[in-house]
Design an enzyme around this catalytic site. Structure first.
Site, PDB file in Angstrom:
ATOM      1  N   GLU A 122      -3.694  14.250   0.022  1.00 12.15           N
ATOM      2  CA  GLU A 122      -3.867  12.923  -0.541  1.00 12.15           C
ATOM      3  C   GLU A 122      -3.003  12.715  -1.796  1.00 12.15           C
ATOM      4  O   GLU A 122      -3.005  13.566  -2.701  1.00 12.15           O
ATOM      5  CB  GLU A 122      -5.355  12.708  -0.864  1.00 12.15           C
ATOM      6  CG  GLU A 122      -5.692  11.370  -1.486  1.00 12.15           C
ATOM      7  CD  GLU A 122      -5.269  10.190  -0.651  1.00 12.15           C
ATOM      8  OE1 GLU A 122      -5.527  10.179   0.565  1.00 12.15           O
ATOM      9  OE2 GLU A 122      -4.652   9.263  -1.213  1.00 12.15           O
TER      10      GLU A 122
ATOM     11  N   ASP B 120       0.738  12.422   1.702  1.00  8.90           N
ATOM     12  CA  ASP B 120       0.652  11.175   2.485  1.00  8.90           C
ATOM     13  C   ASP B 120       1.431  10.017   1.867  1.00  8.90           C
ATOM     14  O   ASP B 120       2.034   9.219   2.563  1.00  8.90           O
ATOM     15  CB  ASP B 120      -0.808  10.783   2.789  1.00  8.90           C
ATOM     16  CG  ASP B 120      -1.643  10.473   1.553  1.00  8.90           C
ATOM     17  OD1 ASP B 120      -1.183  10.710   0.431  1.00  8.90           O
ATOM     18  OD2 ASP B 120      -2.789   9.984   1.742  1.00  8.90           O
ATOM     19  N   HIS B 121       1.418   9.921   0.537  1.00 11.47           N
ATOM     20  CA  HIS B 121       2.139   8.830  -0.144  1.00 11.47           C
ATOM     21  C   HIS B 121       2.137   9.113  -1.637  1.00 11.47           C
ATOM     22  O   HIS B 121       1.552  10.088  -2.084  1.00 11.47           O
ATOM     23  CB  HIS B 121       1.507   7.468   0.157  1.00 11.47           C
ATOM     24  CG  HIS B 121       0.011   7.462  -0.036  1.00 11.47           C
ATOM     25  ND1 HIS B 121      -0.574   7.423  -1.272  1.00 11.47           N
ATOM     26  CD2 HIS B 121      -1.004   7.538   0.859  1.00 11.47           C
ATOM     27  CE1 HIS B 121      -1.886   7.454  -1.138  1.00 11.47           C
ATOM     28  NE2 HIS B 121      -2.184   7.538   0.153  1.00 11.47           N
TER      29      HIS B 121
ATOM     30  N   THR C 116      -2.816   5.969   3.424  1.00 15.19           N
ATOM     31  CA  THR C 116      -3.014   7.180   4.239  1.00 15.19           C
ATOM     32  C   THR C 116      -2.856   6.879   5.728  1.00 15.19           C
ATOM     33  O   THR C 116      -2.220   7.632   6.470  1.00 15.19           O
ATOM     34  CB  THR C 116      -4.413   7.777   4.026  1.00 15.19           C
ATOM     35  OG1 THR C 116      -4.660   7.893   2.646  1.00 15.19           O
ATOM     36  CG2 THR C 116      -4.534   9.145   4.676  1.00 15.19           C
TER      37      THR C 116
ATOM     38  N   HIS D 193      -7.452  11.552  -5.154  1.00 11.66           N
ATOM     39  CA  HIS D 193      -7.262  10.123  -4.895  1.00 11.66           C
ATOM     40  C   HIS D 193      -7.436   9.348  -6.193  1.00 11.66           C
ATOM     41  O   HIS D 193      -8.276   9.692  -7.012  1.00 11.66           O
ATOM     42  CB  HIS D 193      -8.282   9.640  -3.857  1.00 11.66           C
ATOM     43  CG  HIS D 193      -7.966   8.291  -3.297  1.00 11.66           C
ATOM     44  ND1 HIS D 193      -8.118   7.140  -4.019  1.00 11.66           N
ATOM     45  CD2 HIS D 193      -7.487   7.918  -2.084  1.00 11.66           C
ATOM     46  CE1 HIS D 193      -7.747   6.118  -3.280  1.00 11.66           C
ATOM     47  NE2 HIS D 193      -7.357   6.556  -2.099  1.00 11.66           N
TER      48      HIS D 193
HETATM   49  C1  GP9 Z   1      -9.725   7.296   2.924  1.00 16.61           C
HETATM   50  C2  GP9 Z   1      -8.600   8.122   2.471  1.00 16.61           C
HETATM   51  C3  GP9 Z   1      -7.860   7.460   1.345  1.00 16.61           C
HETATM   52  O1  GP9 Z   1     -10.419   7.787   3.997  1.00 16.61           O
HETATM   53  O2  GP9 Z   1      -7.782   8.479   3.511  1.00 16.61           O
HETATM   54  O3  GP9 Z   1      -7.093   6.430   1.778  1.00 16.61           O
HETATM   55  P1  GP9 Z   1      -5.938   5.763   0.925  1.00 16.61           P
HETATM   56  O4  GP9 Z   1      -6.580   4.872  -0.088  1.00 16.61           O
HETATM   57  O5  GP9 Z   1      -5.145   6.843   0.271  1.00 16.61           O
HETATM   58  O6  GP9 Z   1      -5.162   5.023   1.943  1.00 16.61           O
HETATM   59 MN    MN Z   2      -4.002   8.446   0.792  1.00 18.47          MN
END
Ligand code: GP9
Ligand code: MN
Length: 616
Positions: free
Chosen positions: A250, A466-467, A292, A407
């Site tokens: 994440e 992921d980003h 994500t 996150h």
């Molecule tokens: C939520 C998690 C976070 O289930 O994957 O999502 P994001 O806010 O990073 O898209």
């Molecule tokens: Mn994410």
């Protein structure tokens, strides 16, 4: 005569208040940078046309309800402004129609948005109270009006709109036809007009599917076939019959790899793991509003996510030919593990569509106040509790683990802090290394468990970010962290995320070619010994003919030698600004790919094909 002077009172005062309020919010809550006075004037006048247009409608109502209706309009516009501000604080972006329909996420996103509210937000609505009391005064009591009075306001609004669009078009040609990005639209058209424009776009999208026919898919296939790169025989089939374990980290950016805070490594485990793996240090994320879920889409489909909304939400029932579906025909079982609500990002629906056999979401885990933070289960218990399910899966399998602790806004419990924070003015940037360090530790334990369970040696392990985690809003603090002023070039480079591919029995090495998330699917298929001959915009990372091109959703493009962003061209390795024409080729190729991929999704064009589903 008396009536004449006062009949516009309410409209004028309401328009003035809403207009100035919107401009003040632009300046204080959004980072809408203007580079000259003309842009500033456009920004200043752009709320007025829509405000006046809406207010003209009050003249269509009887005197009895007119002031009430005026207040309702003021409330509506204030609400739109505030909702956008909240969304912007979190996502650094403006709301789109698809985002509004992401009702499944509202609970969790709601929490994040709540963390972004401040006491002074009350100023968004204080003016309504002022208006309410003002309207009780004699001079604001409605008087009879004619159609002509209505037309006068309406025509003024339309004229203003024309002037606004004219100025915007001269400043930014083709603004409306090319829909650059939301920030430019808001800057030039204003936040309210932008929403109308967005609504029109949405209706166009809906119409597009109805009109698509199978001629378009041939064009896409021809393009991707031409671009595709043959497998490298040294790597083709290396993972055949092996398990594939993919970990999505994440919000993890590449700059943390190898970096220290207070003399301590932020990612000590990954730094070591990289030494025995293939590590890609110029690997870019390409996600848009779907964050994500967009990265998951890129990974499994090798298609671009959409310019607006999350494709998981907007097109979950399309036909896709993704990795889980393809490898299922080769005897692979597929599953995703994630310690959050199953409907977040509409995953439960989308995973069924793309062919996952199993989704271990929240309900499979023991989650309580102690082991949960922010969006869900903490990473350490997440991996720990996943092992028992993983052991039971039919082999070979393709499994994905989506971490969560790192996150935004990077909250952590004290007992999980294993490294110092940064020491800038910006609490988000300061906390970031702490939650990254925690995830690094969670992955270390997971890898150890895989070893203890005898799974490790039989598995290919892929770890990717992921980003981004730190958005451009935090450039100032990031500048302190990196020890330099952040330029648009640096902002592109900050979109790099780690990619680690660990293949048992291989020493690995660092590969510095330009690569991006869209390349993962053909890479994985080739490792499994499956020819990637469907539609893929990416190319195999191990191929000798790998195409070095990373196209972002904001239309920045990274090529082998150059980086194109913000209408400026840079030398990729040095960051030196060079003539913008140098970037024409990569820019055009990038835009062309986005157009083809978007068309494919909007038209649901894969429903017209059968090439990727039949076993070769
Ligand atoms: C939520 C998690 C976070 O289930 O994957 O999502 P994001 O806010 O990073 O898209
Ligand atoms: Mn994410």
């Amino acid at each position: 005569m008396f009536n004449h002077t006062r009949k516009y009172n309410t409209i004028i005062i309401t328009a003035l208040i809403l207009w100035i309020k919107t401009y003040v919010v632009y300046k204080l809550c959004f980072s809408l940078l203007t580079s000259d006075w003309k842009q500033e004037i456009i920004l200043f006048i752009n709320p007025l046309s829509s405000v006046l247009f809406l207010l003209s409608l009050v003249f269509l109502f009887s005197e009895r309800v007119r002031n009430r209706f005026t207040l309702i309009i003021a409330l509506l516009l204030s609400f739109i402004l505030y909702a956008n501000t909240l969304y912007y604080r979190f996502f650094n972006d403006f709301i789109t129609v698809p985002v509004l329909f992401q009702t499944n996420n509202v609970g969790d996103i709601g929490n994040s948005l709540l963390a972004q509210t401040y006491w002074y937000d009350i100023f968004f609505f204080l003016d309504l109270i002022v208006l309410f009391y003002l309207f009780k005064r004699q001079s604001f009591q409605p008087v009879p009006v004619t159609r002509k009075d209505f037309s006068r306001i309406l025509v003024t609004a339309l004229l203003l709109l024309i002037v606004n669009i004219g100025l915007a078009e001269s400043e930014r040609p083709q603004l409306l036809t090319r829909t650059f990005d939301r920030e430019l639209l808001v800057k030039n058209l204003g936040t309210y007009n932008y929403h109308v424009y967005d609504l029109l776009l949405q209706s166009k999208t809906t119409a597009q599917k109805a009109m698509a026919d199978n001629v378009d898919v041939v064009e896409v296939k021809e393009y991707t076939d031409k671009k595709s790169a043959p497998a490298n025989p040294d790597f083709f089939g290396l993972a055949r019959e092996k398990n594939l374990i993919v970990i999505s980290m994440e919000s993890t950016q590449q700059f943390v790899i190898g970096r220290k805070v207070n003399g301590e490594e932020i990612t000590p485990f990954l730094n070591d793991f990289i030494k025995e793996s293939y590590y890609f240090d110029n690997f870019y994320h390409q996600t848009g509003q779907g964050k994500t879920s967009d990265s998951e889409f890129l990974l499994d489909q090798s298609l671009y996510p959409l310019p607006r909304g999350a494709v998981f939400q907007t097109h979950p029932l399309n036909e896709y030919h993704g990795t889980p579906e393809i490898i299922n025909e080769y005897g692979y079982y597929s599953a995703v593990f994630h310690g959050n609500n199953k409907s977040f990002w509409n995953r439960d629906i989308m995973y069924k569509t793309v062919g996952y056999d199993k989704f271990f979401a929240e309900q499979y885990y023991t989650i309580n106040d102690e082991n949960k933070i922010n969006y869900g289960l903490k990473d350490v218990p997440f991996f720990k509790q996943s092992i028992k399910y993983l052991k039971e899966l039919p082999q070979p399998y393709y499994t994905r683990f989506i971490t969560l602790t790192n996150h935004h806004p990077y909250k952590y419990d004290e007992e999980d802090q294993m490294i110092s924070t940064y020491n800038t003015e910006d609490p988000i940037v300061n906390r970031y290394p702490v939650t990254i360090r925690y995830t690094d530790h969670a992955i270390e334990q997971f890898i150890q468990d895989l070893k203890d369970e005898g799974i490790y040696n039989d598995s290919i392990i892929i770890i990717y970010g992921d980003h981004y985690g730190i958005s451009e809003r935090h450039d100032e603090a990031m500048g302190q962290v990196l020890g330099k002023e952040i330029t648009p070039y640096d902002n592109v480079q900050l979109q790099r995320v780690p990619l680690i591919i660990h293949i048992p029995g291989q020493e690995g090495k660092t590969i510095s070619q330009v690569s991006s998330q869209i390349d993962l699917k053909p890479t994985i298929l080739h490792l499994l010994g499956i020819q990637a001959d469907g539609i893929h915009f990416g190319t195999d990372l191990f191929s000798k003919d790998h195409k070095q091109l990373a196209v972002f959703r904001n239309r920045s493009v990274v090529g082998k030698d150059y980086i194109y962003t913000d209408e400026t061209c840079y030398e990729r390795k040095t960051g030196k600004e060079i003539p913008v024409e140098t970037c024409t080729d990569i820019k055009e190729q990038g835009l062309h790919e986005l157009e083809l991929s978007d068309g494919l999704i909007y038209g649901d064009l894969l429903r017209f094909t059968d090439f990727a589903t039949s076993k070769k």
